[in-house]
Design a protein around this motif. Structure first.
Motif, PDB file in Angstrom:
ATOM      1  N   ALA A   1       1.231 -20.622 -63.466  1.00 35.16           N
ATOM      2  CA  ALA A   1       0.986 -21.604 -62.113  1.00 35.16           C
ATOM      3  C   ALA A   1       1.594 -22.303 -61.274  1.00 35.16           C
ATOM      4  O   ALA A   1       2.953 -22.860 -62.270  1.00 35.16           O
ATOM      5  CB  ALA A   1       0.144 -22.073 -63.476  1.00 35.16           C
ATOM      6  N   GLY A   2       0.697 -23.285 -60.982  1.00 39.76           N
ATOM      7  CA  GLY A   2       1.742 -24.511 -60.291  1.00 39.76           C
ATOM      8  C   GLY A   2       1.664 -24.987 -60.427  1.00 39.76           C
ATOM      9  O   GLY A   2       0.598 -25.373 -62.058  1.00 39.76           O
ATOM     10  N   GLY A   3       2.031 -26.454 -60.481  1.00 31.77           N
ATOM     11  CA  GLY A   3       1.791 -28.142 -60.661  1.00 31.77           C
ATOM     12  C   GLY A   3       3.081 -28.627 -60.966  1.00 31.77           C
ATOM     13  O   GLY A   3       3.383 -28.672 -59.950  1.00 31.77           O
ATOM     14  N   ILE A   4       2.808 -29.704 -62.202  1.00 32.28           N
ATOM     15  CA  ILE A   4       4.147 -30.696 -61.994  1.00 32.28           C
ATOM     16  C   ILE A   4       4.815 -30.633 -62.750  1.00 32.28           C
ATOM     17  O   ILE A   4       3.965 -30.534 -64.078  1.00 32.28           O
ATOM     18  CB  ILE A   4       3.388 -31.939 -61.928  1.00 32.28           C
TER      19      ILE A   4
ATOM     20  N   SER B   1       7.556 -33.675 -60.518  1.00 30.87           N
ATOM     21  CA  SER B   1       7.642 -33.251 -59.461  1.00 30.87           C
ATOM     22  C   SER B   1       6.958 -31.844 -59.318  1.00 30.87           C
ATOM     23  O   SER B   1       6.683 -31.084 -60.358  1.00 30.87           O
ATOM     24  CB  SER B   1       9.966 -33.094 -59.705  1.00 30.87           C
ATOM     25  N   PHE B   2       6.824 -31.267 -57.558  1.00 26.08           N
ATOM     26  CA  PHE B   2       6.119 -30.012 -58.081  1.00 26.08           C
ATOM     27  C   PHE B   2       6.765 -28.633 -58.251  1.00 26.08           C
ATOM     28  O   PHE B   2       8.396 -28.857 -57.906  1.00 26.08           O
ATOM     29  CB  PHE B   2       5.549 -29.951 -56.650  1.00 26.08           C
ATOM     30  N   THR B   3       6.454 -27.436 -59.429  1.00 28.17           N
ATOM     31  CA  THR B   3       6.326 -26.819 -59.747  1.00 28.17           C
ATOM     32  C   THR B   3       5.460 -25.509 -58.596  1.00 28.17           C
ATOM     33  O   THR B   3       4.263 -25.520 -59.274  1.00 28.17           O
ATOM     34  CB  THR B   3       7.178 -26.386 -60.740  1.00 28.17           C
TER      35      THR B   3
ATOM     36  N   ALA C   1       0.828 -23.904 -52.204  1.00 30.26           N
ATOM     37  CA  ALA C   1      -0.207 -24.947 -51.596  1.00 30.26           C
ATOM     38  C   ALA C   1      -0.020 -26.105 -51.933  1.00 30.26           C
ATOM     39  O   ALA C   1      -0.510 -26.350 -53.089  1.00 30.26           O
ATOM     40  CB  ALA C   1      -1.766 -24.014 -51.233  1.00 30.26           C
ATOM     41  N   THR C   2       0.455 -27.176 -50.957  1.00 29.10           N
ATOM     42  CA  THR C   2      -0.370 -28.263 -50.896  1.00 29.10           C
ATOM     43  C   THR C   2      -1.503 -29.169 -51.553  1.00 29.10           C
ATOM     44  O   THR C   2      -2.790 -28.486 -51.080  1.00 29.10           O
ATOM     45  CB  THR C   2       0.770 -29.457 -50.599  1.00 29.10           C
ATOM     46  N   PRO C   3      -1.802 -29.259 -53.088  1.00 31.09           N
ATOM     47  CA  PRO C   3      -3.321 -29.809 -53.117  1.00 31.09           C
ATOM     48  C   PRO C   3      -3.558 -31.432 -52.049  1.00 31.09           C
ATOM     49  O   PRO C   3      -3.283 -31.447 -51.240  1.00 31.09           O
ATOM     50  CB  PRO C   3      -3.170 -30.788 -54.526  1.00 31.09           C
ATOM     51  N   SER C   4      -5.131 -31.068 -51.613  1.00 26.19           N
ATOM     52  CA  SER C   4      -5.959 -32.140 -51.088  1.00 26.19           C
ATOM     53  C   SER C   4      -5.468 -33.039 -51.700  1.00 26.19           C
ATOM     54  O   SER C   4      -5.058 -34.639 -50.649  1.00 26.19           O
ATOM     55  CB  SER C   4      -7.163 -31.549 -50.971  1.00 26.19           C
TER      56      SER C   4
ATOM     57  N   GLU D   1      -1.603 -21.728 -58.234  1.00 29.64           N
ATOM     58  CA  GLU D   1      -2.690 -23.222 -57.460  1.00 29.64           C
ATOM     59  C   GLU D   1      -1.864 -24.458 -58.697  1.00 29.64           C
ATOM     60  O   GLU D   1      -1.784 -24.171 -59.581  1.00 29.64           O
ATOM     61  CB  GLU D   1      -4.124 -22.555 -57.832  1.00 29.64           C
ATOM     62  N   PHE D   2      -1.928 -25.257 -57.919  1.00 32.35           N
ATOM     63  CA  PHE D   2      -1.976 -26.440 -58.809  1.00 32.35           C
ATOM     64  C   PHE D   2      -2.932 -26.207 -60.352  1.00 32.35           C
ATOM     65  O   PHE D   2      -3.617 -26.639 -60.045  1.00 32.35           O
ATOM     66  CB  PHE D   2      -2.113 -27.830 -58.331  1.00 32.35           C
ATOM     67  N   GLN D   3      -1.751 -26.072 -61.804  1.00 29.06           N
ATOM     68  CA  GLN D   3      -2.946 -26.792 -62.495  1.00 29.06           C
ATOM     69  C   GLN D   3      -2.543 -27.876 -63.842  1.00 29.06           C
ATOM     70  O   GLN D   3      -1.859 -28.380 -63.586  1.00 29.06           O
ATOM     71  CB  GLN D   3      -1.931 -25.957 -63.495  1.00 29.06           C
ATOM     72  N   PRO D   4      -3.236 -28.825 -63.990  1.00 31.94           N
ATOM     73  CA  PRO D   4      -3.433 -30.245 -65.017  1.00 31.94           C
ATOM     74  C   PRO D   4      -2.395 -30.575 -65.545  1.00 31.94           C
ATOM     75  O   PRO D   4      -2.125 -29.266 -66.155  1.00 31.94           O
ATOM     76  CB  PRO D   4      -5.036 -30.110 -65.067  1.00 31.94           C
ATOM     77  N   ASN D   5      -1.971 -31.088 -65.419  1.00 28.98           N
ATOM     78  CA  ASN D   5      -0.398 -31.495 -65.924  1.00 28.98           C
ATOM     79  C   ASN D   5      -1.424 -33.164 -67.574  1.00 28.98           C
ATOM     80  O   ASN D   5      -1.864 -33.832 -67.483  1.00 28.98           O
ATOM     81  CB  ASN D   5       0.259 -31.877 -65.775  1.00 28.98           C
ATOM     82  N   ASN D   6      -0.990 -33.033 -68.821  1.00 26.99           N
ATOM     83  CA  ASN D   6      -1.379 -33.619 -69.595  1.00 26.99           C
ATOM     84  C   ASN D   6      -0.537 -33.630 -70.190  1.00 26.99           C
ATOM     85  O   ASN D   6      -0.420 -33.989 -72.015  1.00 26.99           O
ATOM     86  CB  ASN D   6      -2.616 -33.146 -70.324  1.00 26.99           C
ATOM     87  N   GLN D   7       0.871 -33.336 -70.226  1.00 29.15           N
ATOM     88  CA  GLN D   7       2.121 -32.640 -70.954  1.00 29.15           C
ATOM     89  C   GLN D   7       2.767 -34.474 -72.155  1.00 29.15           C
ATOM     90  O   GLN D   7       3.451 -34.688 -72.649  1.00 29.15           O
ATOM     91  CB  GLN D   7       3.247 -32.922 -70.694  1.00 29.15           C
TER      92      GLN D   7
END
Length: 210
Positions: free
Chosen positions: A41-44, A71-73, A77-80, A153-159
């Motif tokens: 999964a993508g994300g930051i 930073s993106f990982t 595809a870039t989120p809108s 795809e972008f995955q939400p981050n709450n770390q």
């Protein structure tokens, strides 16, 4: 009659076309779907504050801003758009930092927040005020904060966690009182000094008599 028959024939052809077989995916489409399923999964990755660092404390005060960075990982595809919020478990409130619908551009890598400005706005408009407490940073895209993980795809981050505090007002030394001090302490200290003085005098007297 000829026109009517021709219309019926076209209608029948339309029905047959609509009920035709589903097109078979091409090998390229199948390979791309398989690749996406195998991708992480993508994300930051949060860079500020660092996830493995001690809790970061930020002041809720005039001219005091907070910057969060990432930073993106593993994105295909870039989120809108990106949206950022701070969640406080102490009162269950989620505070907007870069809220919907405006948010941030999908390729943004940081956001700067002015907590004191939100604090003043909350007091004026009756919104939940900030607490001197610990918060969790939330970063998500247009799919929402609860979107599931999918390859690429972008995955939400709450770390990331951080804390906010209100600065204490200045107190002149003449007006300061020690809440943990005991009024009997000076008297106790004086009695100890007197006993030590008496012991030292006795020792000196004994040395003279020898």
């Amino acid at each position: 009659m000829l026109l009517r028959g021709l219309g019926a024939g076209l209608a029948a052809a339309g029905v047959l076309a609509a009920a035709g077989p589903t097109p078979t995916p091409t090998p390229t489409q199948v390979r791309r779907a398989d690749d996406d399923a195998q991708r992480p999964a993508g994300g930051i990755s949060i860079t500020e504050p660092a996830v493995n660092a001690a809790s970061s404390y930020y002041k809720i005060g005039p001219h005091e801003s907070v910057t969060f960075g990432w930073s993106f990982t593993s994105l295909t595809a870039t989120p809108s758009r990106l949206f950022v919020a701070a969640s406080c478990s102490q009162n269950g409130v989620t505070y907007p930092i870069a809220a919907s619908p405006t948010g941030l551009p999908g390729d943004a890598t940081n956001v700067t927040w002015y907590p004191y400005g939100y604090h003043l706005q909350a007091l004026q408009q009756g919104h939940p005020d900030l607490l001197a407490a610990k918060y969790r940073l939330l970063v998500y895209d247009e799919k929402g904060p609860d979107a599931g993980a999918k390859g690429g795809e972008f995955q939400p981050n709450n770390q990331a966690e951080f804390a906010l505090y209100f600065p204490q007002h200045y107190t002149p030394l003449a007006d300061w009182t020690c809440g943990s001090c005991n009024d009997a302490a000076p008297a106790r200290d004086s009695s100890v000094l007197l006993r030590l003085g008496a012991l030292a005098g006795a020792a000196a007297l004994g040395a003279l008599l020898l």
